[in-house]
Write a protein that holds these residues in place. Sequence first.
Motif, PDB file in Angstrom:
ATOM      1  N   ASP A 247       0.805  -1.219   0.000  1.00  0.00           N
ATOM      2  CA  ASP A 247       0.000   0.000   0.000  1.00  0.00           C
ATOM      3  C   ASP A 247       0.840   1.274   0.000  1.00  0.00           C
ATOM      4  N   PHE A 248       2.153   1.120  -0.065  1.00  0.00           N
ATOM      5  CA  PHE A 248       3.048   2.269   0.076  1.00  0.00           C
ATOM      6  C   PHE A 248       3.941   2.416  -1.156  1.00  0.00           C
ATOM      7  N   GLY A 249       4.850   3.377  -1.075  1.00  0.00           N
ATOM      8  CA  GLY A 249       5.808   3.586  -2.147  1.00  0.00           C
ATOM      9  C   GLY A 249       6.930   2.569  -2.074  1.00  0.00           C
ATOM     10  N   TYR A 250       7.494   2.245  -3.215  1.00  0.00           N
ATOM     11  CA  TYR A 250       8.561   1.257  -3.336  1.00  0.00           C
ATOM     12  C   TYR A 250       9.719   1.546  -2.390  1.00  0.00           C
ATOM     13  N   GLY A 251      10.087   2.811  -2.244  1.00  0.00           N
ATOM     14  CA  GLY A 251      11.249   3.177  -1.444  1.00  0.00           C
ATOM     15  C   GLY A 251      11.076   3.030   0.050  1.00  0.00           C
ATOM     16  N   LYS A 252       9.838   2.846   0.508  1.00  0.00           N
ATOM     17  CA  LYS A 252       9.610   2.763   1.960  1.00  0.00           C
ATOM     18  C   LYS A 252      10.332   1.564   2.567  1.00  0.00           C
ATOM     19  N   CYS A 253      10.406   0.467   1.840  1.00  0.00           N
ATOM     20  CA  CYS A 253      11.129  -0.707   2.335  1.00  0.00           C
ATOM     21  C   CYS A 253      12.577  -0.349   2.622  1.00  0.00           C
ATOM     22  N   TYR A 254      13.238   0.305   1.684  1.00  0.00           N
ATOM     23  CA  TYR A 254      14.637   0.680   1.857  1.00  0.00           C
ATOM     24  C   TYR A 254      14.805   1.689   2.992  1.00  0.00           C
ATOM     25  N   ALA A 255      13.946   2.715   2.998  1.00  0.00           N
ATOM     26  CA  ALA A 255      14.062   3.764   4.013  1.00  0.00           C
ATOM     27  C   ALA A 255      13.834   3.214   5.417  1.00  0.00           C
TER      28      ALA A 255
ATOM     29  N   GLN B  61       6.703   5.239  -6.804  1.00  0.00           N
ATOM     30  CA  GLN B  61       6.213   4.013  -7.436  1.00  0.00           C
ATOM     31  C   GLN B  61       5.489   3.139  -6.423  1.00  0.00           C
ATOM     32  N   SER B  62       4.367   2.587  -6.839  1.00  0.00           N
ATOM     33  CA  SER B  62       3.640   1.645  -6.010  1.00  0.00           C
ATOM     34  C   SER B  62       4.509   0.421  -5.723  1.00  0.00           C
ATOM     35  N   ALA B  63       4.635   0.070  -4.446  1.00  0.00           N
ATOM     36  CA  ALA B  63       5.376  -1.138  -4.091  1.00  0.00           C
ATOM     37  C   ALA B  63       4.664  -2.375  -4.632  1.00  0.00           C
ATOM     38  N   ARG B  64       3.344  -2.306  -4.748  1.00  0.00           N
ATOM     39  CA  ARG B  64       2.592  -3.426  -5.336  1.00  0.00           C
ATOM     40  C   ARG B  64       3.020  -3.623  -6.798  1.00  0.00           C
ATOM     41  N   ASP B  65       3.146  -2.519  -7.523  1.00  0.00           N
ATOM     42  CA  ASP B  65       3.607  -2.586  -8.910  1.00  0.00           C
ATOM     43  C   ASP B  65       5.020  -3.146  -8.973  1.00  0.00           C
ATOM     44  N   ALA B  66       5.903  -2.663  -8.104  1.00  0.00           N
ATOM     45  CA  ALA B  66       7.282  -3.145  -8.083  1.00  0.00           C
ATOM     46  C   ALA B  66       7.348  -4.627  -7.742  1.00  0.00           C
ATOM     47  N   ASP B  67       6.436  -5.076  -6.891  1.00  0.00           N
ATOM     48  CA  ASP B  67       6.437  -6.476  -6.462  1.00  0.00           C
ATOM     49  C   ASP B  67       6.054  -7.418  -7.600  1.00  0.00           C
TER      50      ASP B  67
ATOM     51  N   VAL C  67       3.767   2.512 -11.969  1.00  0.00           N
ATOM     52  CA  VAL C  67       2.422   2.853 -11.527  1.00  0.00           C
ATOM     53  C   VAL C  67       2.539   3.607 -10.202  1.00  0.00           C
ATOM     54  N   THR C  68       1.808   4.696 -10.071  1.00  0.00           N
ATOM     55  CA  THR C  68       1.872   5.498  -8.855  1.00  0.00           C
ATOM     56  C   THR C  68       1.279   4.740  -7.668  1.00  0.00           C
ATOM     57  N   VAL C  69       1.578   5.224  -6.474  1.00  0.00           N
ATOM     58  CA  VAL C  69       1.048   4.588  -5.261  1.00  0.00           C
ATOM     59  C   VAL C  69      -0.475   4.626  -5.286  1.00  0.00           C
ATOM     60  N   GLU C  70      -1.049   5.780  -5.614  1.00  0.00           N
ATOM     61  CA  GLU C  70      -2.513   5.901  -5.678  1.00  0.00           C
ATOM     62  C   GLU C  70      -3.084   4.931  -6.704  1.00  0.00           C
ATOM     63  N   GLY C  71      -2.426   4.853  -7.868  1.00  0.00           N
ATOM     64  CA  GLY C  71      -2.913   3.953  -8.906  1.00  0.00           C
ATOM     65  C   GLY C  71      -2.841   2.504  -8.494  1.00  0.00           C
ATOM     66  N   GLY C  72      -1.743   2.120  -7.837  1.00  0.00           N
ATOM     67  CA  GLY C  72      -1.584   0.744  -7.400  1.00  0.00           C
ATOM     68  C   GLY C  72      -2.576   0.338  -6.331  1.00  0.00           C
ATOM     69  N   ASN C  73      -3.077   1.321  -5.594  1.00  0.00           N
ATOM     70  CA  ASN C  73      -4.038   1.018  -4.530  1.00  0.00           C
ATOM     71  C   ASN C  73      -5.484   1.058  -5.006  1.00  0.00           C
ATOM     72  N   THR C  74      -5.710   1.533  -6.247  1.00  0.00           N
ATOM     73  CA  THR C  74      -7.100   1.688  -6.704  1.00  0.00           C
ATOM     74  C   THR C  74      -7.321   0.926  -8.012  1.00  0.00           C
ATOM     75  N   ILE C  75      -7.143   1.595  -9.150  1.00  0.00           N
ATOM     76  CA  ILE C  75      -7.579   0.998 -10.412  1.00  0.00           C
ATOM     77  C   ILE C  75      -6.529   0.137 -11.092  1.00  0.00           C
TER      78      ILE C  75
END
Length: 486
Positions: free
Chosen positions: A152-160, A200-206, A421-429
């Motif tokens: 549900d977050f941005g890709y970089g949150k894992c690293y940070a 970037q959506s972490a869901r997209d990155a995953d 894909v943006t975080v908002e996009g990955g969480n919605t459509i």
Amino acid sequence: MYCYPPHPVRGHPCDNISGNYGTWQANAIQREVVVVGGGAAGLSAARTLIRNGVKNIALLEAQDYLGGRVKTHRQDGILTEDGAEWIHGGSANRLYGLARRMGVLSPRVPDSSYAWSAKTETGRNADPAGYDAAETLYEICERNSVLSQYSDFGYGKCYADKFSGEYRRNRGRRSERAAWLHFLEMWVNKDTGLDDWRDQSARDADHFTDWGLDQWDQWRAGYDALVAHLKKDIPAGTISMSSPVCKIFWDQGDKGQVLVVTQSGVSYLADHALITASVGHLKERQDSLFEPALPRAYRDALAVTELGLADKVQLGWRSSWWGEPHYNLNIIFTNDIQGEKSWLKGIMEFLTIHNQSNMLQAFVPGEYARKMEALPEETVKRHLLSFLADVTGKSIPEPSFFRRTQWQKNVWMRGSYNSYVTVEGGNTIMRSRQPLAQAVEKNGKPVLLWAGEHTHTTRYGTVDGAMDTGEREAYKIIDYMDATFG
């Protein structure tokens, strides 16, 4: 609800399109399929169609070369790549086997062959514990079991989130913690083209399938060997260069045909249009390009998809002043850089260019790349030479070769490398990228089809992924023709 640009950017070549609808319709050349774009996706689509008996096609390329973001540059015996450069993943990547069969796979250079160093922007030796922490996290945050926790977050949150703990575990200097964290973000952004690793959506990155960063293979004589391979089965008369598509009327009559018009006013009436343009170009031009407007669902999908930016700067000398055949200079910034030189903070390393031991290359991602592109070329070169002198403590000779890419300024690209894909996009459509590959149909007939790296759900941002999507969409047309005409 998502916002769309109210009108195209002014000064675009398509603003001066020749002719009008009446002349375009009356003079249209009949084709079964029009392929828009001559990159890896477009060439793969055209090749697949022709190999399966669909020969009445046209491939329209906006620029004066084929390959799209595969662009090999040759100058005075020097070979550099403006875009795609490596084959990641070894034998798992279809391109590895292809290059090997063609006899053009370059020998791999192991990491142990590189003379490695880490410096601050002022030339002080940097703590290698920071690099160890960054390298460890680069592997950890690529794991599906880890990245899925950040969906549900941005890709970089894992690293940070994990960096401070990993840095302490490696006994890194407290004074360099922020500098090494910035280094890690630039490492991630170099590979994604992001402005901010939280975008970037972490869901997209995953969803991305990673075949291993430790296996970097290259084309011995340039990546455009792939372009030549894809092109050889396509009849020369099929391809039109310097033919940018400026209008696509996709709801033509009861047959559901598509009228495709180039900037010079040449028009084609086709049963299917296969669009392989970059998502950056599509986002910018969709309002003026397509008539009628694209379906709302597709516009929503485009609205939450972005094209990242990763430019390159390349310098060459008649002999290497660093004295090693393979050189890897890593750089951290313990102080801020203001003003005209601020773009340099996007650089996290210089590497020797493969098989060219007298040349260095660096990536410049996101916002730093846009700042660099806005500067005169001579200014960029001067910045790099003084920067290298500060970091290495050496007197840097005038280079005999200099090149920088400007992918954002390219009106047919508006970015490079990776889509996201943006975080908002990955969480919605856009919980997956399938909406970007959804054909626009009329009475069950696919009239607009979409290919390109951004439409691949698991190998976006790769050449092999782009090729896969071109073939995928070509087979949709072939299957439709087989079902309709037998």
